[in-house]
Design a protein around this motif. Structure first.
Motif, mmCIF file in Angstrom:
data_model
loop_
_atom_site.group_PDB
_atom_site.id
_atom_site.type_symbol
_atom_site.label_atom_id
_atom_site.label_comp_id
_atom_site.label_asym_id
_atom_site.label_seq_id
_atom_site.Cartn_x
_atom_site.Cartn_y
_atom_site.Cartn_z
ATOM 1 N N GLY A 97 -0.365 7.402 1.883
ATOM 2 C CA GLY A 97 -1.413 8.116 1.145
ATOM 3 C C GLY A 97 -2.792 7.857 1.716
ATOM 4 O O GLY A 97 -3.626 8.759 1.787
ATOM 5 N N GLN A 98 -3.031 6.622 2.146
ATOM 6 C CA GLN A 98 -4.324 6.311 2.764
ATOM 7 C C GLN A 98 -4.497 7.053 4.081
ATOM 8 O O GLN A 98 -5.556 7.613 4.373
ATOM 9 C CB GLN A 98 -4.441 4.805 3.033
ATOM 10 C CG GLN A 98 -4.701 3.972 1.808
ATOM 11 C CD GLN A 98 -5.040 2.541 2.207
ATOM 12 O OE1 GLN A 98 -6.086 2.261 2.761
ATOM 13 N NE2 GLN A 98 -4.122 1.633 1.938
ATOM 14 N N MET A 140 7.557 6.076 4.742
ATOM 15 C CA MET A 140 6.535 5.031 4.578
ATOM 16 C C MET A 140 6.163 4.870 3.106
ATOM 17 O O MET A 140 6.169 5.851 2.366
ATOM 18 C CB MET A 140 5.307 5.459 5.392
ATOM 19 C CG MET A 140 4.398 4.340 5.803
ATOM 20 S SD MET A 140 2.993 5.027 6.703
ATOM 21 C CE MET A 140 3.713 5.268 8.311
ATOM 22 N N LEU A 147 4.131 4.880 -0.245
ATOM 23 C CA LEU A 147 3.032 5.776 -0.601
ATOM 24 C C LEU A 147 1.649 5.136 -0.482
ATOM 25 O O LEU A 147 0.706 5.786 -0.005
ATOM 26 C CB LEU A 147 3.254 6.322 -2.009
ATOM 27 C CG LEU A 147 2.191 7.303 -2.511
ATOM 28 C CD1 LEU A 147 2.165 8.558 -1.651
ATOM 29 C CD2 LEU A 147 2.431 7.671 -3.968
ATOM 30 N N PRO A 148 1.454 3.858 -0.893
ATOM 31 C CA PRO A 148 0.101 3.292 -0.777
ATOM 32 C C PRO A 148 -0.409 3.306 0.660
ATOM 33 O O PRO A 148 -1.619 3.351 0.883
ATOM 34 C CB PRO A 148 0.279 1.847 -1.269
ATOM 35 C CG PRO A 148 1.464 1.888 -2.151
ATOM 36 C CD PRO A 148 2.373 2.944 -1.571
ATOM 37 N N VAL A 149 0.491 3.269 1.640
ATOM 38 C CA VAL A 149 0.058 3.280 3.039
ATOM 39 C C VAL A 149 -0.082 4.711 3.546
ATOM 40 O O VAL A 149 -1.133 5.114 4.069
ATOM 41 C CB VAL A 149 1.062 2.483 3.915
ATOM 42 C CG1 VAL A 149 0.613 2.497 5.360
ATOM 43 C CG2 VAL A 149 1.182 1.058 3.406
#
Lengths: 553, 99
Positions: B53-54, B47, B49-51
């Motif tokens: 990571g959240q 996936m 990282l911005p997703v």
């Protein structure tokens, strides 16, 4: 479950609840109102500041002119509001003071641009009604005046206590849940009835409270958690990803020609593209970002009752304003992939931004019920710590801490309700009379709040409760009264607005409810059992000892 | 939980140990939550990282606060520290192995 565990968790529940209760009351009462931010904003905006909508594409000249002539507007990004399929011919943007906290709305200056009669762009500073933002800040940082880092840490600690109080409360209640749950013992034993009601409200709204507690902890500490995870887990890639400039590498700027805003597609085409991307999506605003740069984007914001919106305002489709290509649907309610939908739902569950019109009302009621949960919890603590009256004996002198706790609970909770109501009503009287609206809203609220607190400590909980509830009822009645007066006497400067009649009706219902509470409390203080925090007793002489008794009763 | 025994007046079966249990819940609960988020990141490899990571950030408060809330079920502060240290070590080992 063993009695030991119950006993330990009863202590946990008591202390976490006592420490967090009053702050949470303010957060929940203000938060319940925050659900209806937009109606409140409309209610508190003077009619002169309302701009009538015009057909969608008629605003294109304003957009092009503003973006061509105002570099600051391009840099910050401008927002166009839509209303009923038309556009409000005004562009808004915000400039944050350098070094200000990125959550602190009071450090932000608001500007707006409109077309003048001669066709030129007219830019002026347009401070919005600060009322709604102020109530939101009270909600977010549990009654503190500004949304700053230290205040958010306090809020985070309160939320940790809140979650522990929730779990421990369930542990205490579990063994007798089946027996107690459907038992609301209405009757002579008022304390039993309050405890039953506290348990029923707590269990029924438990999922709501768990969602609120966990998401609020995230809202308080996400920056810190991200920072730690970045070092331990992401090897620094997280902060690198955030640091990437939005408009492309700076060194290319000199070589690339600036894009011409005049070649952007008209708003109707952008709205159309967003609608096509997610069925049921209803656009409410267009946000133009970096439109002369390398990565121009228009965020078409809106709501979708069939989807889950990631923010209180709704969600958006990211669209290239020159081609109409949809760049991202990560934040578009109704068109997100599963991981983004999961993340959005965390936000939506906190902010009631899903499920259409019923959910906000449900959250409003759950928020008020939550506030009552903390109020009743504190008073149950006081009642169970009072020295009981021996059979046939005189009323004992109560401990000082329970008396102070009772007074603080009444002062903070009722003072908060009265303060918010009066600062709400003030929104119809301040415009045109004062220049710093934000300071006045804050001043009105804190004056009422602290005056109520002082009064509660001076008179003691029992004697202060009824007068303060009457004050809260009067302040709340001032909300519809201001509208009514504005309608009857336009010269007063106040005004009535048919579109926000719901605010007036809700406030009227609230005032009636508070008046009912004031009457019930007064009756209990006068005629109820004397061995209670809700009894003014028969302390008529003014000797010092009797005063101490009165304070604690 | 161990089988229930009748607590006697002179020797309570469960020690309250407020300070050590609370500290164990706060510190070891947080470290366990961070390791759990590391495990989640290892599972969400594909996936962006911005997703992911959240999602990993959102996992931390529930795990942390669940441990903190339930830590008082341990029979003593010492047991809380021992069990939570073991859980941390186990999770850390699993993470290392997955990476």
């Amino acid at each position: 479950m063993r009695a030991d565990y119950i006993r330990i968790y009863k202590s946990v529940h008591t202390w976490t609840g006592i420490l967090a209760g009053m702050a949470l009351f303010i957060a929940f009462y203000a938060g319940a109102l925050t659900v209806f931010k937009e109606p409140l904003r409309r209610w508190s905006t003077p009619p002169a500041a309302l701009v009538q909508p015009i057909p969608l594409d008629d605003v294109q000249p304003l957009i092009v002119q503003t973006l061509k002539t105002t570099p600051e507007a391009v840099r910050r990004g401008v927002t166009l509001r839509l209303e009923g399929g038309q556009a409000i011919p005004r562009l808004d943007w915000q400039v944050r003071a350098a070094g200000a906290d990125d959550h602190d709305a009071s450090a932000t200056r608001h500007y707006s641009a409109m077309l003048a009669a001669d066709g030129g762009v007219q830019v002026r500073e347009a401070p919005p009604s600060r009322l709604v933002e102020f109530i939101d800040v009270l909600h977010r940082v549990v009654g503190l005046p500004t949304d700053s880092d230290p205040h958010r840490w306090i809020m985070g600690v309160i939320c940790v206590l809140y979650l522990v109080a929730l779990v421990s409360g369930v542990v205490v209640l579990l063994p007798s849940l089946v027996k107690d749950f459907f038992a609301l013992r209405v009757g002579r034993n008022k304390k039993r009835m309050w405890l039953d009601a506290h348990n029923v409200v707590g269990i029924v709204s438990l999922p709501f409270h768990i969602v609120m507690a966990l998401s609020a902890v995230v809202f308080a500490w996400h920056d810190q958690i991200y920072a730690v995870q970045d070092r331990l887990i992401h090897q620094g890639q997280w902060s690198q990803g955030l640091a990437r400039p939005q408009g492309g590498p700076d060194f290319m700027r000199g070589f690339m020609p600036e894009r011409d805003p005049a070649r952007m597609l008209p708003p109707s085409r952008l709205v159309q593209a967003a609608r096509a991307a997610a069925p049921g999506f209803e656009p409410t605003g267009l946000q133009y970002l970096q439109v002369t740069g390398l990565r121009p984007v228009v965020r078409v914001w809106g709501q979708n009752p069939q989807g889950i919106a990631p923010r209180a305002l709704g969600g958006f489709a990211a669209i290239d304003p020159y081609t109409g290509d949809v760049q991202s649907t990560d934040f578009l309610p109704g068109a997100q992939n599963t991981p983004n939908l999961v993340i959005s739902s965390f936000f939506a569950l906190h902010m009631a931004s899903f499920g259409g019109a019923v959910v906000p009302w449900l959250y409003f009621l759950l928020g008020l019920a939550g506030a009552w949960l903390f109020y009743s919890g504190n008073l149950l603590w006081v009642e169970s710590r009072r020295k009981a009256q021996r059979k046939g004996g005189a009323l004992p002198v109560q401990r000082r801490d329970t008396a102070l706790m009772a007074a603080a609970t009444v002062g903070v909770c009722v003072g908060c309700m009265a303060g918010i109501s009066l600062t709400l009503a003030a929104a119809k009287w301040l415009p045109g009379r004062v220049s710093d609206m934000a300071a006045w809203h804050m001043g009105v609220y804190y004056t009422v709040f602290f005056a109520s607190l002082v009064f509660a400590f001076w008179r003691g909980a029992a004697r202060a409760a009824a007068p303060l509830l009457w004050l809260a009822a009067a302040c709340t009645l001032a909300v519809p009264a201001s509208s009514l007066l504005g309608w009857l006497l336009p010269a007063s400067g106040a005004w009535a607005d048919g579109a926000s009649l719901g605010v007036d009706l809700t406030a009227t219902a609230g005032a009636l409810a508070l008046a009912w509470m004031a009457r019930a409390t007064a009756r209990r203080v006068q005629g109820g059992a004397q061995d209670s925090v809700w009894s003014a007793g028969n302390a008529t002489t003014k000797s010092e000892e009797k005063q101490a008794v009165a304070l604690t009763q | 939980m161990p089988a229930a025994t009748k607590p006697t007046a002179d020797k309570p079966a469960i020690r309250t140990d407020w300070l050590s249990k609370t500290l164990a819940g706060l510190l070891l609960g947080l470290s366990l939550a961070l390791i759990a988020s590391g495990l989640l990141m290892a599972r969400l490899d594909g996936m962006p990282l911005p997703v992911s990571g959240q999602l990993a950030m959102w996992l931390v408060p529930p795990v942390w606060l669940l441990v903190l809330s339930l830590v008082y079920f341990f029979r003593s502060g010492l047991r809380a520290w021992a069990w939570l240290l073991a859980a941390n070590a186990l999770a850390l080992g699993l993470w290392w192995w997955l990476r």
